[in-house]
Enzyme design. Sequence first.
Site, PDB file in Angstrom:
ATOM      1  N   ASP A   5       0.828  -1.204   0.000  1.00  0.00           N
ATOM      2  CA  ASP A   5       0.000   0.000   0.000  1.00  0.00           C
ATOM      3  C   ASP A   5       0.861   1.253   0.000  1.00  0.00           C
ATOM      4  O   ASP A   5       2.025   1.206   0.337  1.00  0.00           O
ATOM      5  CB  ASP A   5      -0.878   0.008   1.260  1.00  0.00           C
ATOM      6  CG  ASP A   5      -2.105  -0.852   1.062  1.00  0.00           C
ATOM      7  OD1 ASP A   5      -2.321  -1.295  -0.067  1.00  0.00           O
ATOM      8  OD2 ASP A   5      -2.824  -1.083   2.056  1.00  0.00           O
ATOM      9  N   LYS A  26      -3.322   3.415  -2.625  1.00  0.00           N
ATOM     10  CA  LYS A  26      -4.679   3.927  -2.436  1.00  0.00           C
ATOM     11  C   LYS A  26      -4.584   5.301  -1.833  1.00  0.00           C
ATOM     12  O   LYS A  26      -3.770   5.552  -0.974  1.00  0.00           O
ATOM     13  CB  LYS A  26      -5.440   3.033  -1.452  1.00  0.00           C
ATOM     14  CG  LYS A  26      -5.914   1.748  -2.041  1.00  0.00           C
ATOM     15  CD  LYS A  26      -6.842   1.134  -1.050  1.00  0.00           C
ATOM     16  CE  LYS A  26      -7.634   0.011  -1.635  1.00  0.00           C
ATOM     17  NZ  LYS A  26      -8.725  -0.339  -0.735  1.00  0.00           N
ATOM     18  N   MET A  79      -8.201   8.199   9.176  1.00  0.00           N
ATOM     19  CA  MET A  79      -8.722   8.903   7.999  1.00  0.00           C
ATOM     20  C   MET A  79      -9.655  10.026   8.437  1.00  0.00           C
ATOM     21  O   MET A  79     -10.737  10.202   7.885  1.00  0.00           O
ATOM     22  CB  MET A  79      -9.447   7.926   7.065  1.00  0.00           C
ATOM     23  CG  MET A  79      -8.503   6.855   6.534  1.00  0.00           C
ATOM     24  SD  MET A  79      -9.337   5.519   5.683  1.00  0.00           S
ATOM     25  CE  MET A  79      -9.876   4.488   7.033  1.00  0.00           C
TER      26      MET A  79
HETATM   27  N1  SAH Z   1      -4.090  -0.379   8.750  1.00  0.00           N
HETATM   28  C1  SAH Z   1      -3.664   0.946   9.124  1.00  0.00           C
HETATM   29  C2  SAH Z   1      -4.751   1.966   8.907  1.00  0.00           C
HETATM   30  C3  SAH Z   1      -5.113   2.191   7.473  1.00  0.00           C
HETATM   31  S1  SAH Z   1      -6.274   3.476   7.291  1.00  0.00           S
HETATM   32  C4  SAH Z   1      -3.201   0.918  10.588  1.00  0.00           C
HETATM   33  O1  SAH Z   1      -3.437  -0.076  11.272  1.00  0.00           O
HETATM   34  O2  SAH Z   1      -2.583   1.878  11.017  1.00  0.00           O
HETATM   35  C5  SAH Z   1      -5.222   4.814   6.898  1.00  0.00           C
HETATM   36  C6  SAH Z   1      -5.161   5.805   8.041  1.00  0.00           C
HETATM   37  O3  SAH Z   1      -4.327   5.323   9.075  1.00  0.00           O
HETATM   38  C7  SAH Z   1      -4.583   7.134   7.687  1.00  0.00           C
HETATM   39  O4  SAH Z   1      -5.548   7.990   7.093  1.00  0.00           O
HETATM   40  C8  SAH Z   1      -4.175   7.669   9.038  1.00  0.00           C
HETATM   41  O5  SAH Z   1      -5.290   8.145   9.742  1.00  0.00           O
HETATM   42  C9  SAH Z   1      -3.708   6.389   9.727  1.00  0.00           C
HETATM   43  N2  SAH Z   1      -2.259   6.208   9.666  1.00  0.00           N
HETATM   44  C10 SAH Z   1      -1.598   5.214   9.056  1.00  0.00           C
HETATM   45  N3  SAH Z   1      -0.275   5.344   9.235  1.00  0.00           N
HETATM   46  C11 SAH Z   1      -0.088   6.440   9.982  1.00  0.00           C
HETATM   47  C12 SAH Z   1       1.042   7.105  10.513  1.00  0.00           C
HETATM   48  N4  SAH Z   1       2.280   6.660  10.320  1.00  0.00           N
HETATM   49  N5  SAH Z   1       0.830   8.223  11.266  1.00  0.00           N
HETATM   50  C13 SAH Z   1      -0.393   8.674  11.491  1.00  0.00           C
HETATM   51  N6  SAH Z   1      -1.498   8.088  11.006  1.00  0.00           N
HETATM   52  C14 SAH Z   1      -1.365   6.994  10.267  1.00  0.00           C
END
Ligand code: SAH
Length: 462
Positions: A248, A270, A383
């Site tokens: 991703d 995405k 998100m």
């Molecule tokens: N599977 C991922 C989430 C995917 S949805 C998890 O478990 O973290 C995508 C959202 O995750 C982003 O819009 C943001 O809100 C958050 N996100 C993912 N990586 C991040 C990071 N390094 N710092 C802050 N927010 C993050």
Amino acid sequence: MQHYPVFLNTRAARIILSGGGEAALAKLRLLMKTEANLHVFAPDAAPEIIDWANAGALTLHRRALKAEDVAGAALVYAADEAEARDSETATLAHSARVLLNIVDNLEGSDFITPAIVDRDPVTIAIGTEGAAPVLARQIKADLEARLPSSLGALARIGKAFRHAADTLPMGRARRAFWSEYYTKTGPASISKGEAATKAALDTLLAQHLTEAPAEGHVVFAGAGPGDPELLTLKARRALHEADVVIYDRLVSPAILELARREALMLSAGKEGFGAAMSQADINALIVKHASAGVQVLRLKGGDPAVFARLDEEIEACEAHDIAFSIIPGITAASASAAALGQSLTKRGRNTEARLVTGHDMQGYADQDWKSLARAGEVAAIYMGKRAARFIQGRLLMHGAAANTPVSLVENASLPNQRIVATTLGQLPNALAEAALTGPALTLLGLAPRDAVAPTLKQEVAQ
Ligand code: SAH
């Protein structure tokens, strides 16, 4: 990387060294392990060098280096430890366009000789570009201790067997064979000698040839929030073993670097709303590669089971009878709470912490606003940037206090991590002002600990 490492073929190459003292001895000890024709130029050579010359290990010329000596050489070492003499050697090398090393003169050298761990044919070269010789020695000592002395013999026997092993299908089957040899069969038989090891290789190959053809397998793994050190050991191994990696947008480049160089790397990038590649296309891509009998790694940011449409991809595998496994990862909520120096749950404050999405397939996601609006509630909103104004409106409408702390953590765990500390009342303004461009997690109900105890800030950031 100012200095690019390469392994030079020394067979039949001519290597020139000017000098006959300590520095020359140090270089020659290593050079004599090569297959090069060594020519040493020294009017006054140390007794060891004379002995080596007498034994035929090198050719000693008891005079200074001249232009005609250098032409056609592969490498020249200026090892006289005398500036004037070394610079004459340098001039000769440069006018003949031969790569030059001046001992202990990094800037004046075209190449440098690294620290070496020698398990010939396995050779590990360690270089720090002159930055930290002590560190290079430490790494060398570490590796010397870790790599069994039999490794060289194992690799030599393995090399001679490569041709036979090529009867195995390329890719996973062949890798599995070699992996078993180097980790199990080889080490177990090498103490019984070379012949026993060769026999063990024959048996192992026969076993692998009769095994059923490899079946595809999909590993769904979490890559964590971005810092490669927050990968699990299992995810790291899966990266190393995968034939195809489908990743991703959130997976950081430093993590993708850990994949095998031959692995096929496919981006299923995405973007927040909408997708660069549709979910159906991603499912089809996974199924296509796994059906070809290879190891597919589906790598997702954070934890694969948190807002990552894992079930849809699993169902696609099940529909095609493709085996799969799941490796969890550190989700953004955990990494962001750590960045704030706070826990997600705290005795006396909140008995639950919610993982919430800012939007879903229908648009802004609906929540149980009434309970979220209660004092002390903690929610990690994924998100959530675009939905901020909507979320604020709903929460205030359901009675949340305007001064409820809200923190946004952008790029949690990465060097460009940013924290925006605000309140529910100020959330849209603070967001507009911060102009966050990276992935950001909104933590409702949490303020950074350093807002209370500023000295903690640095420790938290590290
Ligand atoms: N599977 C991922 C989430 C995917 S949805 C998890 O478990 O973290 C995508 C959202 O995750 C982003 O819009 C943001 O809100 C958050 N996100 C993912 N990586 C991040 C990071 N390094 N710092 C802050 N927010 C993050």
